[in-house]
Design a protein around this motif. Sequence first.
Motif, PDB file in Angstrom:
ATOM      1  N   LYS A  56     -28.440 -26.029  -8.469  1.00 15.39           N
ATOM      2  CA  LYS A  56     -29.034 -27.307  -8.162  1.00 15.39           C
ATOM      3  C   LYS A  56     -29.661 -28.155  -9.461  1.00 15.39           C
ATOM      4  N   PHE A  57     -29.531 -29.368  -9.516  1.00 17.19           N
ATOM      5  CA  PHE A  57     -29.700 -29.895 -10.966  1.00 17.19           C
ATOM      6  C   PHE A  57     -30.084 -31.410 -10.867  1.00 17.19           C
ATOM      7  N   ILE A  58     -31.207 -31.714 -11.504  1.00 23.95           N
ATOM      8  CA  ILE A  58     -31.753 -33.410 -11.574  1.00 23.95           C
ATOM      9  C   ILE A  58     -31.797 -33.691 -13.285  1.00 23.95           C
ATOM     10  N   ILE A  59     -31.151 -34.798 -13.367  1.00 28.21           N
ATOM     11  CA  ILE A  59     -31.287 -35.448 -14.493  1.00 28.21           C
ATOM     12  C   ILE A  59     -32.323 -36.723 -14.038  1.00 28.21           C
ATOM     13  N   THR A  60     -33.690 -36.627 -14.764  1.00 20.18           N
ATOM     14  CA  THR A  60     -34.651 -37.535 -14.446  1.00 20.18           C
ATOM     15  C   THR A  60     -34.294 -38.769 -15.144  1.00 20.18           C
ATOM     16  N   PRO A  61     -34.738 -39.907 -14.374  1.00 18.87           N
ATOM     17  CA  PRO A  61     -34.529 -41.359 -14.930  1.00 18.87           C
ATOM     18  C   PRO A  61     -35.395 -41.363 -16.109  1.00 18.87           C
ATOM     19  N   ALA A  62     -34.809 -42.429 -17.096  1.00 24.24           N
ATOM     20  CA  ALA A  62     -35.607 -42.695 -18.231  1.00 24.24           C
ATOM     21  C   ALA A  62     -36.842 -43.787 -17.633  1.00 24.24           C
ATOM     22  N   ARG A  63     -37.961 -43.530 -18.286  1.00 24.05           N
ATOM     23  CA  ARG A  63     -38.985 -44.188 -17.708  1.00 24.05           C
ATOM     24  C   ARG A  63     -38.960 -45.706 -17.745  1.00 24.05           C
ATOM     25  N   GLY A  64     -39.126 -46.279 -16.789  1.00 24.45           N
ATOM     26  CA  GLY A  64     -38.945 -47.941 -16.874  1.00 24.45           C
ATOM     27  C   GLY A  64     -37.178 -48.315 -16.466  1.00 24.45           C
ATOM     28  N   SER A  65     -36.625 -47.246 -16.209  1.00 26.22           N
ATOM     29  CA  SER A  65     -35.142 -47.454 -15.932  1.00 26.22           C
ATOM     30  C   SER A  65     -34.734 -46.590 -14.587  1.00 26.22           C
ATOM     31  N   GLU A  66     -33.596 -46.976 -14.095  1.00 24.25           N
ATOM     32  CA  GLU A  66     -32.814 -46.306 -13.258  1.00 24.25           C
ATOM     33  C   GLU A  66     -31.952 -45.090 -13.618  1.00 24.25           C
ATOM     34  N   SER A  67     -31.409 -45.361 -14.838  1.00 25.91           N
ATOM     35  CA  SER A  67     -30.474 -44.515 -15.398  1.00 25.91           C
ATOM     36  C   SER A  67     -31.144 -43.440 -15.845  1.00 25.91           C
ATOM     37  N   ALA A  69     -32.125 -40.164 -18.161  1.00 23.31           N
ATOM     38  CA  ALA A  69     -32.838 -40.165 -19.454  1.00 23.31           C
ATOM     39  C   ALA A  69     -31.652 -39.123 -20.362  1.00 23.31           C
ATOM     40  N   LYS A  70     -31.476 -39.312 -21.479  1.00 21.71           N
ATOM     41  CA  LYS A  70     -30.802 -38.230 -22.530  1.00 21.71           C
ATOM     42  C   LYS A  70     -31.744 -36.895 -22.622  1.00 21.71           C
ATOM     43  N   LYS A  71     -30.985 -35.759 -22.334  1.00 24.81           N
ATOM     44  CA  LYS A  71     -31.743 -34.568 -22.631  1.00 24.81           C
ATOM     45  C   LYS A  71     -33.040 -34.490 -21.934  1.00 24.81           C
ATOM     46  N   ARG A  72     -33.117 -34.814 -20.802  1.00 24.55           N
ATOM     47  CA  ARG A  72     -34.190 -34.605 -19.770  1.00 24.55           C
ATOM     48  C   ARG A  72     -33.946 -34.319 -18.371  1.00 24.55           C
ATOM     49  N   TYR A  73     -33.602 -33.034 -18.285  1.00 24.82           N
ATOM     50  CA  TYR A  73     -33.244 -32.477 -16.944  1.00 24.82           C
ATOM     51  C   TYR A  73     -34.026 -31.102 -16.458  1.00 24.82           C
ATOM     52  N   VAL A  92     -35.254 -28.989 -19.537  1.00 23.31           N
ATOM     53  CA  VAL A  92     -35.163 -29.092 -20.884  1.00 23.31           C
ATOM     54  C   VAL A  92     -35.636 -30.823 -21.249  1.00 23.31           C
ATOM     55  N   GLY A  93     -36.394 -30.763 -22.435  1.00 17.01           N
ATOM     56  CA  GLY A  93     -36.853 -32.175 -22.777  1.00 17.01           C
ATOM     57  C   GLY A  93     -37.789 -32.653 -21.679  1.00 17.01           C
ATOM     58  N   LEU A  94     -38.349 -31.767 -20.645  1.00 16.84           N
ATOM     59  CA  LEU A  94     -39.549 -32.546 -19.712  1.00 16.84           C
ATOM     60  C   LEU A  94     -40.712 -32.003 -20.392  1.00 16.84           C
ATOM     61  N   GLU A  95     -41.873 -32.371 -19.514  1.00 19.05           N
ATOM     62  CA  GLU A  95     -43.351 -31.789 -20.188  1.00 19.05           C
ATOM     63  C   GLU A  95     -43.539 -30.600 -19.994  1.00 19.05           C
ATOM     64  N   LEU A 104     -52.189 -27.988 -16.640  1.00 15.93           N
ATOM     65  CA  LEU A 104     -52.113 -28.689 -15.218  1.00 15.93           C
ATOM     66  C   LEU A 104     -50.833 -29.269 -15.101  1.00 15.93           C
ATOM     67  N   ALA A 105     -50.376 -30.013 -15.920  1.00 17.60           N
ATOM     68  CA  ALA A 105     -49.232 -30.695 -16.022  1.00 17.60           C
ATOM     69  C   ALA A 105     -48.288 -29.815 -15.739  1.00 17.60           C
ATOM     70  N   LYS A 106     -48.055 -28.723 -16.830  1.00 18.15           N
ATOM     71  CA  LYS A 106     -46.847 -27.773 -16.668  1.00 18.15           C
ATOM     72  C   LYS A 106     -46.948 -26.884 -15.396  1.00 18.15           C
ATOM     73  N   GLU A 107     -48.054 -26.608 -15.057  1.00 12.41           N
ATOM     74  CA  GLU A 107     -47.973 -25.786 -13.568  1.00 12.41           C
ATOM     75  C   GLU A 107     -47.561 -26.670 -12.622  1.00 12.41           C
ATOM     76  N   PHE A 108     -48.200 -27.977 -12.332  1.00  7.44           N
ATOM     77  CA  PHE A 108     -47.788 -29.089 -11.510  1.00  7.44           C
ATOM     78  C   PHE A 108     -46.382 -29.524 -11.512  1.00  7.44           C
ATOM     79  N   GLN A 109     -45.816 -29.605 -12.600  1.00  5.08           N
ATOM     80  CA  GLN A 109     -44.430 -29.778 -12.797  1.00  5.08           C
ATOM     81  C   GLN A 109     -43.519 -28.544 -12.222  1.00  5.08           C
ATOM     82  N   VAL A 110     -43.783 -27.409 -12.399  1.00  7.77           N
ATOM     83  CA  VAL A 110     -42.966 -26.378 -11.893  1.00  7.77           C
ATOM     84  C   VAL A 110     -43.147 -26.438 -10.619  1.00  7.77           C
ATOM     85  N   GLU A 111     -44.083 -26.134 -10.022  1.00  5.54           N
ATOM     86  CA  GLU A 111     -44.203 -26.162  -8.539  1.00  5.54           C
ATOM     87  C   GLU A 111     -43.708 -27.275  -7.820  1.00  5.54           C
ATOM     88  N   LEU A 112     -43.846 -28.791  -8.216  1.00  5.70           N
ATOM     89  CA  LEU A 112     -43.378 -29.743  -7.864  1.00  5.70           C
ATOM     90  C   LEU A 112     -41.591 -29.570  -7.619  1.00  5.70           C
TER      91      LEU A 112
END
Length: 232
Positions: A56-67, A69-73, A92-95, A104-112
């Motif tokens: 399973k794979f997610i490329i997160t949108p660039a902030r303020g955009s619907e496309s 983001a490069k190297k953020r997945y 990769v490239g995420l918080e 808090l942010a890192k643990e929250f992101q992993v669980e989310l």
Amino acid sequence: DTDSLFIQLKKDEGKEAAQNGMRIAGDLNNFWKDKISSEYGLASHLEIEFEKYYRKFIITPARGSESGAKKRYAGIVVESAAGGEKEKLEFVGLEFVRSDWTRLAKEFQVELYTKVFNEEDVDDWIREIVKKVKAGEYDEKLVYRKRLRKDVDDYTKNIPQHVKAARLLPESVGTVYYVITKRGPIPIELKHNDIDYNHYIEKQLKPITDSVLSLLDKSFDSIVESDQLSFF
């Protein structure tokens, strides 16, 4: 030579992902070899190789955009292991991989992301995390850490938060550990019992949530506000 190419396999090809990945890489290399030879009379030195398979794979949108983001997945990587296969969550490239975000942010992101990949409902869980933050249950996880790249007196314009905190210390340090309070950034060595919890909710939890839940037509605000409306 570090750019990546992501290819979505057909539904039944995931069962033999490694073999199919190597086959596709070989087909691409042969294509460029023939094309460059026939059109330019040169030998091709372009080569792509199969690296890994994400179930399973997610490329997160660039902030303020619907496309995307490069190297953020993020994705669930399937790896060979003794007795079969094993899966692990990779960012990769995420918080999660950044040193200047809180625990808090890192643990929250992993669980989310784990819950999203497992198709679990996250609304009640997010509301509970927000309540616990406001109640002070995660205070030890709200510490920022950032290195000073030069002397604090050398910062003259647009002074970063960690520099403001460092200037409150009696002695210089290489790495600043601080929290955001209602008075601003305060090093953890000093009294900081007025933590600005809204800062952590708005600047840490919210952007992490929206970066992935926007793909599901949800938002952090709509989830949290629905909990507040339930009291009326």
